[in-house]
Structures are given as C-alpha cells and as structure tokens.
Scaffold this motif. Structure first.
Motif, PDB file in Angstrom:
ATOM      1  N   GLU A 327     -62.113  46.345  -6.185  1.00 17.79           N
ATOM      2  CA  GLU A 327     -60.644  46.217  -6.615  1.00 17.79           C
ATOM      3  C   GLU A 327     -60.436  44.590  -7.069  1.00 17.79           C
ATOM      4  O   GLU A 327     -59.625  44.340  -8.090  1.00 17.79           O
ATOM      5  N   CYS A 328     -60.789  43.804  -6.560  1.00 23.80           N
ATOM      6  CA  CYS A 328     -60.654  42.301  -6.736  1.00 23.80           C
ATOM      7  C   CYS A 328     -61.825  41.502  -6.003  1.00 23.80           C
ATOM      8  O   CYS A 328     -62.412  41.387  -5.070  1.00 23.80           O
ATOM      9  N   ALA A 329     -62.772  40.893  -6.958  1.00 22.33           N
ATOM     10  CA  ALA A 329     -64.093  40.375  -6.753  1.00 22.33           C
ATOM     11  C   ALA A 329     -63.678  39.134  -6.000  1.00 22.33           C
ATOM     12  O   ALA A 329     -62.706  38.365  -6.071  1.00 22.33           O
ATOM     13  N   CYS A 330     -64.859  38.872  -5.119  1.00 26.29           N
ATOM     14  CA  CYS A 330     -64.811  37.412  -4.599  1.00 26.29           C
ATOM     15  C   CYS A 330     -64.959  36.325  -5.248  1.00 26.29           C
ATOM     16  O   CYS A 330     -65.607  36.243  -6.252  1.00 26.29           O
ATOM     17  N   ILE A 331     -64.054  35.391  -4.815  1.00 23.46           N
ATOM     18  CA  ILE A 331     -64.102  34.170  -5.409  1.00 23.46           C
ATOM     19  C   ILE A 331     -64.290  32.849  -4.821  1.00 23.46           C
ATOM     20  O   ILE A 331     -64.175  33.220  -3.088  1.00 23.46           O
ATOM     21  N   CYS A 339     -66.380  38.410   1.899  1.00 21.20           N
ATOM     22  CA  CYS A 339     -66.517  37.266   0.681  1.00 21.20           C
ATOM     23  C   CYS A 339     -66.988  36.103   1.260  1.00 21.20           C
ATOM     24  O   CYS A 339     -67.453  35.277   0.700  1.00 21.20           O
ATOM     25  N   ILE A 340     -67.196  35.724   2.714  1.00 21.26           N
ATOM     26  CA  ILE A 340     -67.864  34.616   3.239  1.00 21.26           C
ATOM     27  C   ILE A 340     -69.160  34.524   3.361  1.00 21.26           C
ATOM     28  O   ILE A 340     -69.865  35.588   3.795  1.00 21.26           O
ATOM     29  N   THR A 341     -69.883  33.448   3.266  1.00 21.21           N
ATOM     30  CA  THR A 341     -71.173  33.367   3.274  1.00 21.21           C
ATOM     31  C   THR A 341     -71.637  33.188   4.828  1.00 21.21           C
ATOM     32  O   THR A 341     -71.201  32.452   5.456  1.00 21.21           O
ATOM     33  N   CYS A 342     -72.828  34.077   5.151  1.00 23.68           N
ATOM     34  CA  CYS A 342     -73.144  33.858   6.310  1.00 23.68           C
ATOM     35  C   CYS A 342     -74.095  32.659   6.911  1.00 23.68           C
ATOM     36  O   CYS A 342     -74.627  32.123   5.822  1.00 23.68           O
ATOM     37  N   GLU A 351     -69.615  41.225   8.642  1.00 27.61           N
ATOM     38  CA  GLU A 351     -69.313  41.730   7.144  1.00 27.61           C
ATOM     39  C   GLU A 351     -69.657  40.697   6.012  1.00 27.61           C
ATOM     40  O   GLU A 351     -69.419  40.711   4.894  1.00 27.61           O
ATOM     41  N   CYS A 352     -70.078  39.582   6.735  1.00 25.67           N
ATOM     42  CA  CYS A 352     -70.350  38.156   5.609  1.00 25.67           C
ATOM     43  C   CYS A 352     -71.561  38.857   4.628  1.00 25.67           C
ATOM     44  O   CYS A 352     -72.266  39.535   5.187  1.00 25.67           O
ATOM     45  N   GLN A 353     -71.506  37.786   3.498  1.00 24.56           N
ATOM     46  CA  GLN A 353     -72.508  38.111   2.595  1.00 24.56           C
ATOM     47  C   GLN A 353     -73.820  36.954   2.870  1.00 24.56           C
ATOM     48  O   GLN A 353     -73.303  35.900   2.904  1.00 24.56           O
ATOM     49  N   CYS A 354     -74.832  37.586   2.385  1.00 24.01           N
ATOM     50  CA  CYS A 354     -76.016  36.849   2.581  1.00 24.01           C
ATOM     51  C   CYS A 354     -76.012  35.375   1.468  1.00 24.01           C
ATOM     52  O   CYS A 354     -75.295  35.604   0.572  1.00 24.01           O
TER      53      CYS A 354
END
Length: 402
Positions: A327-331, A339-342, A351-354
């Motif tokens: 619905e609303c892309a990460c920025i 949306c937070i980097t691991c 849930e963090c993104q690689c």
C-alpha cells in the motif's frame, strides 16, 4: 483394560483431532504459497514483471543471451515491491487514481489521444500500432512517468529496429540472422520493445508518422523538438494477480493492458476501472469504464517499465503509517518494522529487511540464512505447540475411558 466400545470412542476422538490439526497445517501451507495461482501456472509469481530477453547494441544488433533466458523471459525480473509509486501520495487504497495528468481541456486534448490523419493511416505499420493500443500505451506511459505529452513517432521506432539477431550461448558459436526492416506496408511489430529500450521514442511533430525516415539523429520537421522519451523502458508481462495487483502496477509503472478485460487501464474509481478505447465515431482515443469485479483473480497483462528503474522514494513516511509495503512503499527514515534494515539476526526485529549489499559486517547472505533459521525455529515452535495441544486434549479424554 478398555472395552471394545470405549476403544472405538477413543479412536474416533483421535481421528477428529488429527483431521483438525491437519486442516490447520494445510491452511498454513496454502497461505505460505498464496502468491502462486494454478490458473497461470507455477512458473510465474504474482506482482512480478517479466521482460523479454535481448538488448540492441551500438551496432544495431539484437543480442539474445540464451544463458539468461528462462521460460522465454529474462532471468532478471522486477518484483512490484522493489519499486515505489511514481507520484507522491498514491496508494492502492486510494478511492480513485488516474495515471496521467489531464490538461484543462481534458483527456481528448492530449496529443496521444488524437486520431491519425489520412496520411498516417496510409502507413499500415503505424495504423496497426494505433489500433492495437500499443501507440496509446507508449504515449500515456511517457505522459505518466515523464510528463511528456506526445503523439509517439512510430516511424522513428521502425527506423531504430535491430538489423541483425544474434543468439549467444557460452561455449557455442553465435547463431546470427539478418532481420527484415519494417516498412509502411509491413505490420510486423514484434521488435518494438527492443527499439524503445535502446532508443526510446520521440514525438511525431519531430519525425512524422507518414514514412520511415532516413535517419533518427534529428527531426525531419523544421519546427519539431528532438527529445527522446522512454529510453531504458521495455515491454513487461505480469501474471496471476488480483485487483490490488493491477492497482499496484498502475501506481508504480503507469498504464497497463489487462488481457482478461481486453482493456488498456489507466486508473480507477470506487466502482470502475478507467480505460482507454478508440472511438468508433472519431477514431481518437477516449476514456471509458469497466466494472471492477471484486472477486477477480488470475489477472494478467503487460506494460512498459524501466528495466533498471528509479527507486527514489516519493511518499513521505507520515503517509505510510499503519499501511503495508504494497500500500505504501518503504522509504528512507521509514519506521515501520519491515522497512528497517537488519543489523543482526532478528535485530531490530524479526520483520526487518535484509541489507542490499553483499559486503559489510552483516551481509545479505548471512541475513537471508538467519531469516530461514528463524522461520524454521518458528515452525518447530508451532509443532511443539501442537504436541502440547494434543497432550492437553487427549490425556483428559483417556481418563474418561480408564
């Protein structure tokens, strides 16, 4: 010792428990693989763009790397999740959306919307491109993504067709073939995507759609403006999505032709898709509507998208609160957990993104391995929980028969 009747009752209880637990497990499996729909085949994922393999080099040769070919498409794909909406404040949850910005005179004032004149219709290649809505798709995509109100010069694209096709595979000799160049009496247009990707498109006020020019390095009309649009864009397919997938394609890539409807879609309102059709009366492109089927699935289509793409964020973080990534892309500076980097395993959260980079103290490869481990641990925890449930339910039942 249990009586025969008591044993049968106990057996029935075990069967009912097993059916219930198996049903729960199966539902979990279906949810895990819900992105793949059987009606489009297991080869293609939803919300992913698939491009044709091939690139025109500076010598005008179409190079097709067979080692990069998979199921007739380039191995390099573009998941919808990797791109952001191209217009600030847009999301699939919006009540309405229109891919193109309209002038004061409305849709019919746009240059792309204008009907071909008689001289342009005499060029069969141009006429066929207009009738098939390829002309519309190119023109409205240029307007949506690059703000260019043009009547696409199809003859410019024709002149930039590849002259030779070379199939290349490591360890084998090149397979070369000379390609017939398009003319106004030839309506074969299966190389348009490669010509646009290499050279883009200019307006017909620069190079008219009446004949193929001798050169495309400058305008052939004295008052024309030589400016290329859609360079780097390529025809792309998507498969098996629902209405939200189509909406996401529209806000991230622009107009899309949805084959299930046989319609070029450029937006939506609360009840209908906003579509483009050719008027039977005037021959020009006009707006129309198509009822949105709330239960639609397996929707397939195509559009033009930038292969490498521009992932520059456009939506402020405040607008994304409580919304999913679709619905609303990460920025940048986005505080949503996914949306937070691991920085380590499950840090700052599971849930963090690689990280995108393969280097650094915490690499992408290590992160993906850790996530797989976390998922496995979660599965193990689920199994333990099930065993506890079985124990809690079965032991009291056993007591009834002792």
């Amino acid at each position: 010792m249990l009586s025969y009747m008591a044993f049968n009752k106990l057996l029935l209880v075990f069967i009912l428990i097993s059916i219930s637990l198996c049903g729960t497990h199966k539902r979990g499996i279906r949810q895990s693989f819900s992105r793949t729909r059987t009606n489009v085949g297991y080869l293609f994922e939803e919300k992913v763009l698939y491009f044709g393999e091939g690139t025109i080099n500076d010598e005008g040769e179409l190079i097709i790397d067979l080692d990069d070919l998979e199921y007739q498409f380039d191995k390099d794909v573009v998941p919808f999740s990797e791109r952001n909406p191209y217009r600030a404040g847009t999301a699939i949850t919006n009540n309405s959306f229109l891919a193109v910005t309209l002038p004061s005179g409305g849709f019919e004032e746009l240059k792309t919307s204008q009907a071909l004149n008689l001289d342009e219709e005499m060029c069969n290649f141009v006429n066929q491109t207009y009738n098939s809505l390829t002309y519309a798709l190119l023109g409205y995509t240029a307007l949506a993504l690059q703000g260019a109100d043009i009547a696409p010069s199809i003859t410019y694209i024709m002149k930039n067709y590849p002259t030779k096709s070379i199939n290349r595979k490591e360890g084998q000799d090149d397979d070369e073939s000379v390609l017939q160049q398009p003319t106004c009496v030839d309506n074969t247009n299966n190389q348009i995507t490669f010509a646009v990707h290499k050279s883009g498109v200019v307006g017909s006020d620069c190079i008219p759609n009446t004949e193929v020019p001798l050169s495309t390095t400058e305008c052939t009309l004295p008052d024309g403006i030589y400016e290329k649009y859609l360079v780097g864009f390529k025809y792309a397919n998507f498969f098996g999505g629902d209405n939200d997938a189509v909406k996401e394609a529209l806000i991230k890539f622009g107009p899309a032709f949805v084959t299930n409807y046989g319609q070029l879609i450029i937006g939506w309102d609360s009840e209908n898709w906003t579509t483009v059709i050719r008027s039977h009366d005037t021959g020009m492109y006009i707006l129309d509507t198509k009822k949105i089927d709330p239960d639609a699935g397996g929707l397939q289509g195509y559009l033009y998208a930038q292969v490498d793409g521009d992932d520059t964020p456009v939506i402020p973080p405040a607008d994304c609160s409580g919304k999913t990534e679709a619905e609303c892309a990460c920025i940048e500076s986005d505080t949503r957990p996914f949306c937070i980097t691991c920085t380590a395993k499950d840090v700052p959260s599971s849930e963090c993104q690689c990280p995108a980079d393969a280097s650094g103290t915490y690499t992408k490869a290590q992160c993906e391995e850790d996530k797989a481990s976390t998922e496995k641990e979660a599965t193990g925890s689920f199994r333990v929980t099930l065993s506890v449930i079985v124990t809690a339910v079965v032991l009291p039942v056993l007591a009834l028969f002792i």
